[in-house]
Write a protein that holds these residues in place. Structure first.
Motif, PDB file in Angstrom:
ATOM      1  N   SER A  57     -45.717   5.568   1.564  1.00  0.00           N
ATOM      2  CA  SER A  57     -45.303   5.274  -0.035  1.00  0.00           C
ATOM      3  C   SER A  57     -44.344   4.050   0.040  1.00  0.00           C
ATOM      4  N   PHE A  58     -44.122   3.394   1.139  1.00  0.00           N
ATOM      5  CA  PHE A  58     -43.332   2.034   1.229  1.00  0.00           C
ATOM      6  C   PHE A  58     -44.141   0.884   0.587  1.00  0.00           C
ATOM      7  N   HIS A  78     -53.959   5.088  -3.026  1.00  0.00           N
ATOM      8  CA  HIS A  78     -52.988   6.147  -2.634  1.00  0.00           C
ATOM      9  C   HIS A  78     -53.094   7.231  -3.740  1.00  0.00           C
ATOM     10  N   THR A  79     -53.705   8.506  -3.537  1.00  0.00           N
ATOM     11  CA  THR A  79     -53.879   9.733  -4.561  1.00  0.00           C
ATOM     12  C   THR A  79     -53.037  10.596  -3.740  1.00  0.00           C
ATOM     13  N   GLU A  80     -52.746  11.457  -4.656  1.00  0.00           N
ATOM     14  CA  GLU A  80     -52.091  12.925  -4.257  1.00  0.00           C
ATOM     15  C   GLU A  80     -52.712  14.032  -4.849  1.00  0.00           C
ATOM     16  N   ASP A  81     -52.652  14.997  -4.031  1.00  0.00           N
ATOM     17  CA  ASP A  81     -53.196  16.437  -4.474  1.00  0.00           C
ATOM     18  C   ASP A  81     -52.271  16.651  -5.887  1.00  0.00           C
ATOM     19  N   ALA A 109     -56.667  16.243  -2.904  1.00  0.00           N
ATOM     20  CA  ALA A 109     -56.423  14.884  -3.470  1.00  0.00           C
ATOM     21  C   ALA A 109     -57.743  14.224  -3.563  1.00  0.00           C
ATOM     22  N   SER A 158     -54.044   6.660   1.352  1.00  0.00           N
ATOM     23  CA  SER A 158     -53.814   8.073   1.396  1.00  0.00           C
ATOM     24  C   SER A 158     -54.491   8.965   2.461  1.00  0.00           C
ATOM     25  N   PRO A 159     -55.865   8.870   2.638  1.00  0.00           N
ATOM     26  CA  PRO A 159     -56.312   9.916   3.630  1.00  0.00           C
ATOM     27  C   PRO A 159     -55.859   9.604   5.106  1.00  0.00           C
ATOM     28  N   ASN A 160     -55.258   8.469   5.290  1.00  0.00           N
ATOM     29  CA  ASN A 160     -54.841   8.481   6.797  1.00  0.00           C
ATOM     30  C   ASN A 160     -53.559   9.064   6.933  1.00  0.00           C
ATOM     31  N   GLY A 161     -52.749   9.492   5.775  1.00  0.00           N
ATOM     32  CA  GLY A 161     -51.700  10.493   6.007  1.00  0.00           C
ATOM     33  C   GLY A 161     -50.603   9.932   6.572  1.00  0.00           C
ATOM     34  N   ALA A 162     -50.247   8.353   6.398  1.00  0.00           N
ATOM     35  CA  ALA A 162     -49.312   7.904   7.069  1.00  0.00           C
ATOM     36  C   ALA A 162     -47.715   8.118   6.557  1.00  0.00           C
TER      37      ALA A 162
END
Lengths: 308, 548
Positions: B140-141, B152-155, B164, B132-136
């Protein structure tokens, strides 16, 4: 004169900060989350939104965002678009095309507009005068995109005389048609301005004196009459140059010119505050400088005007 | 159920036939006359400036997506007619339980920089995209893959002020490289359609060179493994591509150079197309569709093709007024889709008759019984629902041409149900989507859905299953969820499709949304090129292009 110019240049500073902040604020206030429509019909992954929010400081208060932006700008860093491109590259790619188009449009409108204005101003109420009156009315009434599409269809597609769109970077030849379209309305205004001004001054005392002195007609018109009649026209041309330099969203769109108007439009739609402000900063400077130039030209044209 | 199975088999045979045809097609052209011109030929096609750098897992918009599709070839490929996917870079994809997949790739395919495509190029690329830090944008695929939650973590509270949390791991535990040509994917839960997903651009491999530079640098000079390679990119002007001569899969291109020219207005591109300076325009402008003007302008250079896109009316089920299925049914039955398609779209749209696109394997014709126009049944359903009080508003985004058909739809509902209906525009797509994403819509709204990968699953899972990525109306039905889960866990694609067909039957009773139109695409080509076909998503199939 020198002091006057200096004072005008110093005035640029508050205007510069005022306009940039206003624009920044306006873009910021445009409703809609910049990432809401970015991923089509589905929401963007939160990780992407977090990443972009942090990268562009979007979660900070507007003042902090503007401050950070200004700090970078004063160090010569225009920042990046959301797509990761340098805004300075974007401007240096697009601006030469806009300037070229503006120059072509300005030359076309000045030459044709002035010629028509002077000819009709000297011989009023003749056939030519009526013709110009009607055709300028038509040009002012015609929206620019109609003229653009019509010329593109006739000359570009049906007759095949020119290419419908320009190549990149466009040559001056290719810009004749877009320039004519862009300058058409101003051309009509210039013709009318010049006509009225010439007709008015034609009856003034100094012209009568000049004729009475026995000066040749060429000199009366070319030096005495024209020079005094040009002031409103030059004012108009100056502000028009500023406007043209600001890009022409419609004309650039029709002829696929990679110009500054299109970049501003795109940036406003995608809520890229930094891009909008960076371009507008340059436009504001160009506008202010062209106005200053016009004011200085007054003094050259009219000896009665002096700047202290 | 039976229909669905048969459809699957038919699709499979067509796919095989296509592969064969594809091969022989390219052989013919190599020896055919005029191949000399074609082999050195150059074409120009229309495009728009990519919004972000060209990285497959970070590209979701069409401008960049099209170029990414040209530059990369995935594990599987989708046939132009929308049949079942066929292997491309993959040699074989094996599974016994739909949960652990062993993927073997062809040993000798190459990236454009000359390095061989290895199993680790896939694994590394997927791990990068999911982290997730790469922000692609397509991160989510990969949520099906085991260990996704660790990378993959979220705020936690949406956006700011809390950040996040740092992900626990950098790589997904479900991805294992076995050797240079084999890797193993373990999913969180069985998912029978997983191999179909692998042709989507998020799943493309990345060369080692990607990891030795920043993503921004790579995105400006992408290195793919597809039939054409990247040459140059002039912002807002053009992207130049050229044939990759070491490419050894079926879809080799015959022409040499491809220029994607950026247009801001489709009318400008259209004038270039008509006057012969542009070789392909994917969608001619709306203004040329009226009265079939584009067909008159282009003659036999006009190409019409169905694309896997449907226009749908979304229903905010979270709004109490829309929680009665009979009301939703009544609204759907009262819309005269055919008339709107005729009068407003000049038949460039087809009235929807099913819940999925005919281009999706597993699709069943006419499975949308509420898509019929039946004013009497509509009135009966409205009565059963206890009527509708107040005003029904249909929302659309006013920055695209939706006003006419939305107003016609509102009028149709009003006339046939006798309730108070009107259409209202929301100024921009961004505000429109934001309202939808925040679940604050106060009426029915326009939506569109283009399948990410060709399978009927993609028309159910994201849209109508609880928690689906585009289930904007928050529809939730236990039976649909159960059947969908059974389908995804089924040991074979055919059995999965049977379950999805059952789920669709319940969806058809519940009417969580209103299918409106199937979309067709109107493209044009110049008179220099011949044999041009469009892919299953409507892009130009570069391998089909030859010069006359």
């Amino acid at each position: 004169m020198g002091r006057y110019v200096l004072r005008r240049l110093l005035q640029l500073i508050p205007v510069f900060f005022g306009t940039t902040f206003l624009i920044y604020y306006l873009v910021w206030a445009v409703p809609g989350d910049p990432f809401a429509g970015k991923c089509g019909e589905r929401p963007c992954p939160q990780s992407y939104v977090d990443f972009m929010t942090e990268k562009f400081n979007l979660d900070k208060p507007i003042i902090v965002q503007y401050g950070t932006y200004m700090k970078n700008l004063l160090q010569g860093d225009f920042g990046q678009t959301f797509g990761g491109r340098q805004i300075s590259d974007l401007i240096s790619d697009a601006y030469p095309n806009t300037i070229k188009l503006a120059i072509v449009a300005l030359i076309i409108e000045a030459v044709i507009g002035l010629t028509a204005g002077v000819l009709t101003g000297l011989r009023r109420n003749g056939f030519l005068d009526n013709l110009v009156l009607v055709s300028t009315l038509f040009m002012i009434a015609l929206p620019i995109f109609v003229l653009g599409f019509l010329l593109q269809k006739w000359l570009g597609v049906d007759l095949g005389i020119v290419k419908p769109t320009v190549s990149n970077p466009p040559s001056f030849g290719e810009l004749l048609m877009p320039g004519f379209v862009l300058g058409s309305a101003s051309m009509a205004y210039i013709a009318r301005l010049a006509r009225t001004s010439i007709a008015e001054n034609r009856r003034s005392d100094y012209v009568r004196t000049a004729i009475a002195k026995g000066l040749p007609m060429k000199r009366v018109v070319g030096v005495h009459l024209l020079r005094n009649s040009l002031i409103p026209v030059v004012t108009y041309l100056g502000t028009d140059l500023g406007a043209l330099m600001g890009g022409a969203i419609v004309t650039e769109g029709i002829f696929n010119i990679n110009g500054i108007g299109r970049q501003v439009y795109r940036a406003i739609v995608t809520k890229e505050g930094a891009t909008v402000v960076s371009i507008v900063v340059i436009l504001v400077l160009v506008y202010l400088l062209s106005n200053l130039l016009v004011d200085l030209l007054y003094a050259a044209l009219d000896p009665r005007i002096r700047y202290e | 159920m039976r229909v669905s199975k048969r459809a699957g088999v038919v699709a499979l045979t067509t796919a095989v036939a296509l592969v064969a045809a594809g091969c022989s097609g390219s052989d013919d052209s190599d020896t055919g006359k005029g191949s000399g011109d074609t082999a050195n030929g150059a074409i120009t096609i229309d495009g728009t400036q990519p919004e972000v750098g060209l990285i497959p897992a970070n590209t979701t918009e069409t401008g960049g997506g099209k170029i990414v599709d040209f530059l990369w070839t995935g594990l599987v490929q989708y046939p132009n007619d929308g049949g079942a996917p066929k292997n491309a870079v993959a040699q074989e994809i094996k599974t016994t339980d739909s949960k652990v997949y062993t993927i073997k790739i062809k040993p000798d395919t190459k990236f454009h920089d000359g390095t061989v495509v290895k199993a680790k190029n896939f694994v590394d690329a997927w791990n990068w995209a999911a982290y997730s830090p790469n922000g692609a944008q397509n991160g989510s695929f990969f949520s099906d893959i085991a260990g996704f939650a660790d990378v993959h973590t979220e705020d936690p509270d949406g956006d700011g002020p809390k950040k996040a949390p740092e992900p626990k791991a950098k790589t997904m535990s479900g991805l294992k490289v076995v050797d240079d040509t084999t890797f193993e994917v373990t999913l969180n839960a069985p998912f029978s359609i997983f191999p179909t997903k692998l042709g989507y651009s998020a799943f493309m491999p990345l060369p080692d060179a990607f990891f030795s530079q920043t993503p921004e640098e790579f995105g400006k000079k992408p290195i793919g493994n597809g039939p054409v390679k990247f040459v140059s990119w002039q912002d807002n002007v053009e992207v130049k591509l050229t044939r990759f001569d070491d490419y050894n899969l079926d879809d080799k291109v015959k022409i040499k150079d491809v220029t994607v020219k950026m247009y801001q207005e489709d009318t400008a591109a259209y004038n270039d197309l008509v006057s012969g300076t542009l070789d392909f325009q994917q969608q001619v402008p709306v203004s040329s569709l009226a009265g079939d003007k584009w067909k008159a302008d282009l003659g036999d250079r006009a190409i019409e093709a169905q694309i896997p896109v449907m226009q749908i009316l979304g229903i905010p089920i979270y709004d109490k007024r829309f929680q009665n299925a009979n009301l939703r049914k009544a609204i759907s039955l009262s819309i005269n889709r055919q008339e709107i398609a005729d009068k407003i779209f000049f038949n460039t749209r087809k009235a929807a008759t099913s819940w999925s696109s005919p281009l999706a394997p597993g699709h069943t014709d006419n499975d949308c019984t509420v898509c019929k126009f039946d004013p009497a049944a509509a009135k009966a359903a409205l009565q059963a629902a206890g009527g509708f009080t107040g005003e029904l508003v249909l929302y659309y985004n006013a920055d695209a041409s939706h006003k006419e058909w939305m107003e016609a739809t509102a009028q149709s509902i009003k006339t046939n149900l006798g309730i108070n209906v009107r259409a209202e525009g929301i100024p921009t797509f961004a505000v429109f989507r934001q309202t939808i994403n925040d679940h604050k819509m106060k009426g029915i709204y326009r939506a569109g859905w283009q399948q990410d990968y060709p399978d009927v699953e993609n028309w159910i899972g994201p849209l109508y299953v609880t928690g689906g990525s585009s289930n904007d109306g928050l529809f939730s039905n236990g039976q649909v969820d159960k059947l969908y889960k059974e389908g995804t866990a089924a040991p074979s694609v055919d059995e999965a499709h049977a379950k999805f067909a059952d789920a669709t039957k319940i969806i058809d009773q519940e009417v969580p949304a209103i299918p409106m139109f199937e979309v067709t695409q109107q493209s044009g080509v110049s008179d220099r090129v011949t044999g041009v076909k469009t892919t299953n998503v409507g892009e130009i199939d570069l391998s089909s292009v030859q010069l006359k």
